[in-house]
Design a protein around this motif. Structure first.
Motif, PDB file in Angstrom:
ATOM      1  N   THR A 144       0.836  -1.204   0.000  1.00 47.41           N
ATOM      2  CA  THR A 144       0.000   0.000   0.000  1.00 47.41           C
ATOM      3  C   THR A 144       0.868   1.250   0.000  1.00 47.41           C
ATOM      4  O   THR A 144       0.634   2.181  -0.781  1.00 47.41           O
ATOM      5  CB  THR A 144      -0.952  -0.004   1.207  1.00 47.41           C
ATOM      6  OG1 THR A 144      -1.846  -1.124   1.088  1.00 47.41           O
ATOM      7  CG2 THR A 144      -1.757   1.274   1.299  1.00 47.41           C
ATOM      8  N   ARG A 145       1.847   1.270   0.864  1.00 46.50           N
ATOM      9  CA  ARG A 145       2.762   2.420   0.908  1.00 46.50           C
ATOM     10  C   ARG A 145       3.422   2.643  -0.453  1.00 46.50           C
ATOM     11  O   ARG A 145       3.551   3.774  -0.921  1.00 46.50           O
ATOM     12  CB  ARG A 145       3.845   2.210   1.963  1.00 46.50           C
ATOM     13  CG  ARG A 145       3.353   2.298   3.381  1.00 46.50           C
ATOM     14  CD  ARG A 145       4.543   2.077   4.342  1.00 46.50           C
ATOM     15  NE  ARG A 145       4.090   1.816   5.682  1.00 46.50           N
ATOM     16  CZ  ARG A 145       3.743   2.742   6.558  1.00 46.50           C
ATOM     17  NH1 ARG A 145       3.772   4.004   6.219  1.00 46.50           N
ATOM     18  NH2 ARG A 145       3.342   2.412   7.764  1.00 46.50           N
ATOM     19  N   GLN A 146       3.825   1.551  -1.097  1.00 42.15           N
ATOM     20  CA  GLN A 146       4.538   1.636  -2.371  1.00 42.15           C
ATOM     21  C   GLN A 146       3.670   2.212  -3.476  1.00 42.15           C
ATOM     22  O   GLN A 146       4.097   3.080  -4.226  1.00 42.15           O
ATOM     23  CB  GLN A 146       5.071   0.253  -2.770  1.00 42.15           C
ATOM     24  CG  GLN A 146       5.889   0.262  -4.042  1.00 42.15           C
ATOM     25  CD  GLN A 146       7.165   1.073  -3.933  1.00 42.15           C
ATOM     26  OE1 GLN A 146       7.774   1.149  -2.873  1.00 42.15           O
ATOM     27  NE2 GLN A 146       7.573   1.690  -5.023  1.00 42.15           N
ATOM     28  N   LYS A 147       2.423   1.740  -3.593  1.00 41.15           N
ATOM     29  CA  LYS A 147       1.582   2.234  -4.698  1.00 41.15           C
ATOM     30  C   LYS A 147       1.259   3.717  -4.518  1.00 41.15           C
ATOM     31  O   LYS A 147       1.230   4.462  -5.499  1.00 41.15           O
ATOM     32  CB  LYS A 147       0.323   1.391  -4.880  1.00 41.15           C
ATOM     33  CG  LYS A 147      -0.729   1.575  -3.836  1.00 41.15           C
ATOM     34  CD  LYS A 147      -1.950   0.719  -4.125  1.00 41.15           C
ATOM     35  CE  LYS A 147      -2.906   0.818  -2.954  1.00 41.15           C
ATOM     36  NZ  LYS A 147      -4.037  -0.054  -3.093  1.00 41.15           N
ATOM     37  N   PHE A 148       1.058   4.167  -3.289  1.00 40.53           N
ATOM     38  CA  PHE A 148       0.821   5.591  -3.053  1.00 40.53           C
ATOM     39  C   PHE A 148       2.100   6.400  -3.299  1.00 40.53           C
ATOM     40  O   PHE A 148       2.046   7.501  -3.848  1.00 40.53           O
ATOM     41  CB  PHE A 148       0.284   5.823  -1.637  1.00 40.53           C
ATOM     42  CG  PHE A 148      -1.202   5.621  -1.511  1.00 40.53           C
ATOM     43  CD1 PHE A 148      -2.065   6.704  -1.511  1.00 40.53           C
ATOM     44  CD2 PHE A 148      -1.744   4.353  -1.408  1.00 40.53           C
ATOM     45  CE1 PHE A 148      -3.440   6.527  -1.405  1.00 40.53           C
ATOM     46  CE2 PHE A 148      -3.112   4.159  -1.299  1.00 40.53           C
ATOM     47  CZ  PHE A 148      -3.967   5.251  -1.297  1.00 40.53           C
ATOM     48  N   GLU A 163       4.503   5.646  -5.415  1.00 45.74           N
ATOM     49  CA  GLU A 163       4.701   5.722  -6.864  1.00 45.74           C
ATOM     50  C   GLU A 163       3.823   6.807  -7.480  1.00 45.74           C
ATOM     51  O   GLU A 163       4.275   7.557  -8.353  1.00 45.74           O
ATOM     52  CB  GLU A 163       4.394   4.371  -7.511  1.00 45.74           C
ATOM     53  CG  GLU A 163       5.413   3.305  -7.208  1.00 45.74           C
ATOM     54  CD  GLU A 163       5.005   1.919  -7.669  1.00 45.74           C
ATOM     55  OE1 GLU A 163       5.883   1.041  -7.686  1.00 45.74           O
ATOM     56  OE2 GLU A 163       3.817   1.689  -8.014  1.00 45.74           O
ATOM     57  N   ALA A 164       2.585   6.887  -7.018  1.00 41.60           N
ATOM     58  CA  ALA A 164       1.685   7.934  -7.520  1.00 41.60           C
ATOM     59  C   ALA A 164       2.218   9.312  -7.133  1.00 41.60           C
ATOM     60  O   ALA A 164       2.239  10.233  -7.952  1.00 41.60           O
ATOM     61  CB  ALA A 164       0.279   7.728  -6.970  1.00 41.60           C
ATOM     62  N   GLU A 165       2.659   9.447  -5.897  1.00 40.81           N
ATOM     63  CA  GLU A 165       3.194  10.729  -5.432  1.00 40.81           C
ATOM     64  C   GLU A 165       4.423  11.133  -6.244  1.00 40.81           C
ATOM     65  O   GLU A 165       4.547  12.286  -6.676  1.00 40.81           O
ATOM     66  CB  GLU A 165       3.543  10.640  -3.953  1.00 40.81           C
ATOM     67  CG  GLU A 165       4.025  11.942  -3.364  1.00 40.81           C
ATOM     68  CD  GLU A 165       4.183  11.875  -1.864  1.00 40.81           C
ATOM     69  OE1 GLU A 165       3.948  12.917  -1.225  1.00 40.81           O
ATOM     70  OE2 GLU A 165       4.544  10.806  -1.320  1.00 40.81           O
ATOM     71  N   GLN A 166       5.308  10.202  -6.494  1.00 37.59           N
ATOM     72  CA  GLN A 166       6.519  10.481  -7.274  1.00 37.59           C
ATOM     73  C   GLN A 166       6.161  10.928  -8.688  1.00 37.59           C
ATOM     74  O   GLN A 166       6.722  11.895  -9.205  1.00 37.59           O
ATOM     75  CB  GLN A 166       7.396   9.234  -7.309  1.00 37.59           C
ATOM     76  CG  GLN A 166       8.689   9.416  -8.052  1.00 37.59           C
ATOM     77  CD  GLN A 166       9.530   8.143  -8.044  1.00 37.59           C
ATOM     78  OE1 GLN A 166       9.080   7.065  -7.666  1.00 37.59           O
ATOM     79  NE2 GLN A 166      10.762   8.277  -8.466  1.00 37.59           N
ATOM     80  N   MET A 167       5.209  10.248  -9.330  1.00 37.86           N
ATOM     81  CA  MET A 167       4.800  10.596 -10.686  1.00 37.86           C
ATOM     82  C   MET A 167       4.183  11.991 -10.719  1.00 37.86           C
ATOM     83  O   MET A 167       4.506  12.809 -11.584  1.00 37.86           O
ATOM     84  CB  MET A 167       3.797   9.556 -11.208  1.00 37.86           C
ATOM     85  CG  MET A 167       3.282   9.814 -12.616  1.00 37.86           C
ATOM     86  SD  MET A 167       1.795  10.863 -12.729  1.00 37.86           S
ATOM     87  CE  MET A 167       0.586   9.904 -11.853  1.00 37.86           C
ATOM     88  N   LEU A 168       3.307  12.288  -9.769  1.00 36.86           N
ATOM     89  CA  LEU A 168       2.648  13.590  -9.736  1.00 36.86           C
ATOM     90  C   LEU A 168       3.648  14.719  -9.474  1.00 36.86           C
ATOM     91  O   LEU A 168       3.585  15.766 -10.108  1.00 36.86           O
ATOM     92  CB  LEU A 168       1.531  13.594  -8.685  1.00 36.86           C
ATOM     93  CG  LEU A 168       0.312  12.742  -9.037  1.00 36.86           C
ATOM     94  CD1 LEU A 168      -0.549  12.496  -7.800  1.00 36.86           C
ATOM     95  CD2 LEU A 168      -0.504  13.382 -10.149  1.00 36.86           C
ATOM     96  N   LYS A 169       4.567  14.493  -8.554  1.00 35.79           N
ATOM     97  CA  LYS A 169       5.590  15.510  -8.273  1.00 35.79           C
ATOM     98  C   LYS A 169       6.475  15.737  -9.487  1.00 35.79           C
ATOM     99  O   LYS A 169       6.865  16.873  -9.764  1.00 35.79           O
ATOM    100  CB  LYS A 169       6.415  15.120  -7.048  1.00 35.79           C
ATOM    101  CG  LYS A 169       5.657  15.335  -5.750  1.00 35.79           C
ATOM    102  CD  LYS A 169       6.513  15.031  -4.539  1.00 35.79           C
ATOM    103  CE  LYS A 169       5.776  15.412  -3.270  1.00 35.79           C
ATOM    104  NZ  LYS A 169       6.588  15.160  -2.067  1.00 35.79           N
ATOM    105  N   ALA A 170       6.781  14.667 -10.236  1.00 35.97           N
ATOM    106  CA  ALA A 170       7.594  14.814 -11.446  1.00 35.97           C
ATOM    107  C   ALA A 170       6.875  15.660 -12.494  1.00 35.97           C
ATOM    108  O   ALA A 170       7.512  16.303 -13.322  1.00 35.97           O
ATOM    109  CB  ALA A 170       7.931  13.434 -12.017  1.00 35.97           C
TER     110      ALA A 170
END
Length: 134
Positions: A18-22, A24-31
């Motif tokens: 769960t931590r990982q999928k959130f 990954e989403a956070e990293q993509m959005l910040k990028a």
């Protein structure tokens, strides 16, 4: 623009998956230049636990954490729905709140983007898949 990340959590003690999928989403959005709110790293669980133990109303941890998350969503401009959002009662409530309050909506899943965007022929504006390494 600040984006709230929503998806299936379904556990008081967060799993690494769960931590990982959130994350990954956070990293993509910040990028892409967005500021984010990630409920898995917010630290609001302790606040929700405190409210359950000390509130005069009989509430559950789930009710308290959902209320805390909705307050955070209210302060965001948009919501990003992870692909598993439909499996979560909480994510469904968050989506309903986002719609009711006029938040922009982004989707990890392509089919969701097609179904829920205003112009199905131009869904790529709201579809933001996460690039995962095999």
């Amino acid at each position: 623009m600040k984006v709230y990340i929503s998806g299936k959590i379904g556990e008081e003690v967060l799993s690494e998956a769960t931590r990982q999928k959130f994350a990954e989403a956070e990293q993509m959005l910040k990028a892409k230049g967005y500021e984010t709110f990630n409920p898995t790293t917010s630290g609001l669980g302790g606040y929700a636990e405190y409210n359950v133990k000390n509130a005069m109303y009989k509430t559950s941890f789930y009710q308290e954490i959902l209320l805390c998350d909705l307050v955070q969503l209210a302060q965001c401009d948009a919501i990003y729905m992870l692909a598993d959002w439909s499996e979560s009662n909480g994510a469904n409530v968050e989506l309903d709140f986002a719609v009711a309050t006029g938040k922009q909506r982004f989707w990890e899943g392509e089919e969701d983007a097609k179904v829920f965007c205003d112009d199905a022929g131009n869904y790529t504006d709201v579809w933001m898949p996460i690039e995962r390494e095999p």
